[in-house]
Scaffold this active site. Structure first.
Site, PDB file in Angstrom:
ATOM      1  CG  LEU A  44     -47.292 -39.884 -25.153  1.00 38.31           C
ATOM      2  CD1 LEU A  44     -46.358 -39.216 -26.245  1.00 38.31           C
ATOM      3  CD2 LEU A  44     -48.707 -39.932 -25.880  1.00 38.31           C
ATOM      4  CD  GLU A  54     -46.277 -39.798 -33.494  1.00 36.70           C
ATOM      5  OE1 GLU A  54     -47.479 -39.930 -33.842  1.00 36.70           O
ATOM      6  OE2 GLU A  54     -46.053 -39.478 -32.289  1.00 36.70           O
TER       7      GLU A  54
HETATM    8  N1  LIG Z   1     -51.379 -41.529 -27.764  1.00 39.09           N
HETATM    9  C1  LIG Z   1     -51.791 -40.321 -27.874  1.00 39.09           C
HETATM   10  O1  LIG Z   1     -51.746 -39.869 -29.125  1.00 39.09           O
HETATM   11  C2  LIG Z   1     -52.526 -39.619 -27.002  1.00 39.09           C
HETATM   12  C3  LIG Z   1     -53.138 -38.471 -26.987  1.00 39.09           C
HETATM   13  C4  LIG Z   1     -53.787 -37.713 -26.232  1.00 39.09           C
HETATM   14  C5  LIG Z   1     -53.644 -38.253 -24.888  1.00 39.09           C
HETATM   15  N2  LIG Z   1     -52.845 -39.207 -24.595  1.00 39.09           N
HETATM   16  C6  LIG Z   1     -52.650 -39.849 -23.205  1.00 39.09           C
HETATM   17  O2  LIG Z   1     -53.977 -40.006 -22.747  1.00 39.09           O
HETATM   18  C7  LIG Z   1     -54.072 -39.727 -21.357  1.00 39.09           C
HETATM   19  C8  LIG Z   1     -55.155 -38.616 -21.167  1.00 39.09           C
HETATM   20  O3  LIG Z   1     -56.490 -39.091 -21.706  1.00 39.09           O
HETATM   21  P1  LIG Z   1     -57.698 -39.360 -20.932  1.00 39.09           P
HETATM   22  O4  LIG Z   1     -58.719 -40.143 -21.684  1.00 39.09           O
HETATM   23  O5  LIG Z   1     -57.383 -40.064 -19.855  1.00 39.09           O
HETATM   24  O6  LIG Z   1     -58.274 -38.040 -20.475  1.00 39.09           O
HETATM   25  P2  LIG Z   1     -58.652 -36.761 -21.272  1.00 39.09           P
HETATM   26  O7  LIG Z   1     -59.733 -37.182 -22.363  1.00 39.09           O
HETATM   27  O8  LIG Z   1     -57.689 -35.988 -21.868  1.00 39.09           O
HETATM   28  O9  LIG Z   1     -59.538 -35.886 -19.959  1.00 39.09           O
HETATM   29  C9  LIG Z   1     -60.410 -36.230 -19.517  1.00 39.09           C
HETATM   30  C10 LIG Z   1     -60.956 -35.006 -18.674  1.00 39.09           C
HETATM   31  O10 LIG Z   1     -61.361 -34.153 -19.804  1.00 39.09           O
HETATM   32  C11 LIG Z   1     -62.509 -33.540 -19.631  1.00 39.09           C
HETATM   33  N3  LIG Z   1     -63.648 -34.061 -20.755  1.00 39.09           N
HETATM   34  C12 LIG Z   1     -63.453 -35.080 -21.404  1.00 39.09           C
HETATM   35  N4  LIG Z   1     -64.339 -35.236 -22.271  1.00 39.09           N
HETATM   36  C13 LIG Z   1     -65.464 -34.200 -21.952  1.00 39.09           C
HETATM   37  C14 LIG Z   1     -66.523 -33.857 -22.630  1.00 39.09           C
HETATM   38  N5  LIG Z   1     -66.953 -34.579 -23.627  1.00 39.09           N
HETATM   39  N6  LIG Z   1     -67.101 -32.764 -22.251  1.00 39.09           N
HETATM   40  C15 LIG Z   1     -66.582 -32.249 -21.034  1.00 39.09           C
HETATM   41  N7  LIG Z   1     -65.311 -32.234 -20.329  1.00 39.09           N
HETATM   42  C16 LIG Z   1     -64.614 -33.621 -20.968  1.00 39.09           C
HETATM   43  C17 LIG Z   1     -62.891 -34.281 -18.212  1.00 39.09           C
HETATM   44  O11 LIG Z   1     -62.456 -33.104 -17.368  1.00 39.09           O
HETATM   45  P3  LIG Z   1     -62.928 -32.811 -15.746  1.00 39.09           P
HETATM   46  O12 LIG Z   1     -62.627 -34.123 -14.936  1.00 39.09           O
HETATM   47  O13 LIG Z   1     -62.108 -31.637 -15.291  1.00 39.09           O
HETATM   48  O14 LIG Z   1     -64.275 -32.575 -16.104  1.00 39.09           O
HETATM   49  C18 LIG Z   1     -62.538 -35.379 -17.967  1.00 39.09           C
HETATM   50  O15 LIG Z   1     -62.097 -35.720 -16.853  1.00 39.09           O
HETATM   51  C19 LIG Z   1     -52.589 -39.421 -20.871  1.00 39.09           C
HETATM   52  O16 LIG Z   1     -51.897 -40.727 -20.526  1.00 39.09           O
HETATM   53  C20 LIG Z   1     -52.158 -38.812 -22.333  1.00 39.09           C
HETATM   54  O17 LIG Z   1     -50.590 -38.828 -22.242  1.00 39.09           O
HETATM   55  C21 LIG Z   1     -52.426 -40.001 -25.414  1.00 39.09           C
END
Ligand SMILES: NC(=O)c1ccc[n+]([C@@H]2O[C@H](COP(=O)([O-])OP(=O)(O)OC[C@H]3O[C@@H](n4cnc5c(N)ncnc54)[C@H](OP(=O)(O)O)[C@@H]3O)[C@@H](O)[C@H]2O)c1
Length: 208
Positions: A44, A54
Site C-alpha cells: 500500500l 480503515e
Molecule cells: N489501495 C488498495 O486498496 C489496493 C487494493 C489492492 C491492491 N493494491 C496494491 O496494488 C498493487 C497490486 O495491484 P496490481 O494492479 O499491480 O496487480 P494485480 O491486479 O493484483 O495483479 C496483476 C496480475 O493478476 C493477474 N490478472 C490481473 N487481471 C487479470 C485478468 N483479467 N485475467 C487473468 N489474470 C489477471 C495477472 O497475473 P499473472 O501475471 O500471474 O498472469 C496479472 O499479472 C500492490 O501494490 C497492492 O498493494 C492496493
C-alpha cells in the site's frame, strides 16, 4: 470433439452464466490517494504506516454476508494476493479467488484460481452458487477497470485518503457520467476519519 448439439448446449449454458453475472451486484473496494494511486512496490502507498480502522472497514464490508450461512467472495489479481501478508492469506471467512493467466493451480492457500474475470464470475454462479453471497473485487488496477466497465449494477467502496504518497499502481478514473456518489450507505461512516495523522473519508459510488 463436440458435436453441434453439444456445442449448442455449451453456448446457451455460457449465455445463461453471463446473464447471471450481469444480474448480480458486484462490489469493488479500494483505498486511494488523491492522484488515484493505490500501490507502491507491491504494497500500500502508505506502508509501513498502518490504517487499522480503515482495514477493519475493509474486513467488515467484505466479510459480512447478507445471507446467513453463506460466505462472501473476494476476487483479486495475483499481485494483490501476494501483497497480503502470508499469515493473513487466505482472507478469512471469505472465499478467495485469485486471477492469473500464468498459474495452473491456485497459489498456496487460495481457494480457487480463475484465468479471467468472467471465469471467476461463472465459478461463483455455478460451483459456488449454493454457498456464495456478495462478490467483492479487491484489486488491482486491471480488475478494478474490468469491474467498472462491466455491465450490470456495480458499487465502488472507496476510501479517499486525503494525503499524497508515492505510488506506482493506479485506480482508473471514476467517471462522473458513469458513477454517482451515494449520499449515504448502510454501515459506512460519513464522518472524516483520522489515523496516525492521516485523514481519509469513506465513499460509495454506484453506476448510473
Ligand atoms: N489501495 C488498495 O486498496 C489496493 C487494493 C489492492 C491492491 N493494491 C496494491 O496494488 C498493487 C497490486 O495491484 P496490481 O494492479 O499491480 O496487480 P494485480 O491486479 O493484483 O495483479 C496483476 C496480475 O493478476 C493477474 N490478472 C490481473 N487481471 C487479470 C485478468 N483479467 N485475467 C487473468 N489474470 C489477471 C495477472 O497475473 P499473472 O501475471 O500471474 O498472469 C496479472 O499479472 C500492490 O501494490 C497492492 O498493494 C492496493
Amino acid at each position: 470433439m463436440l458435436c453441434w448439439r453439444e456445442t449448442l448446449a455449451v453456448s446457451s449454458f455460457e449465455k445463461s452464466q453471463t446473464t447471471f453475472s450481469m444480474s448480480r451486484v458486484l462490489n469493488g473496494i479500494v483505498a486511494v490517494c488523491p492522484n488515484l494511486g493505490i500501490g507502491k512496490d507491491g504494497n500500500l502507498p502508505w506502508h509501513p504506516i498502518r490504517l487499522s480502522n480503515e482495514f477493519a472497514h475493509f474486513r467488515k464490508m467484505t466479510a459480512t454476508p447478507s445471507i446467513a450461512g453463506r460466505k462472501n467472495v473476494v476476487v483479486m489479481g495475483r499481485k494483490t494476493w501476494f501483497s497480503i501478508p502470508e499469515k493473513n492469506r487466505p482472507l478469512k471467512g471469505r472465499i478467495n479467488i485469485v486471477l492469473s493467466r500464468e498459474y495452473k493451480v491456485p497459489p498456496a492457500g487460495a481457494h480457487y484460481l480463475a484465468s479471467d474475470f468472467s471465469s471467476a464470475l461463472t465459478l461463483v454462479d455455478t460451483e459456488l452458487a449454493e454457498q456464495a453471497d456478495q462478490v467483492w473485487v479487491i484489486g488491482g488496477s486491471s480488475l478494478y477497470k474490468e469491474l467498472m466497465e462491466s455491465p450490470g449494477t456495480r458499487r465502488l467502496f472507496v476510501t479517499q485518503v486525503l494525503q499524497q504518497f508515492d505510488c506506482d499502481t493506479f485506480l482508473p478514473e471514476i467517471v462522473p457520467e458513469k458513477y454517482q456518489l451515494l449520499p449515504e450507505f448502510p454501515g459506512v461512516p460519513k464522518e472524516l476519519q483520522e489515523e496516525n495523522g492521516i485523514q481519509y473519508r469513506f465513499e460509495v459510488y454506484e453506476n448510473i
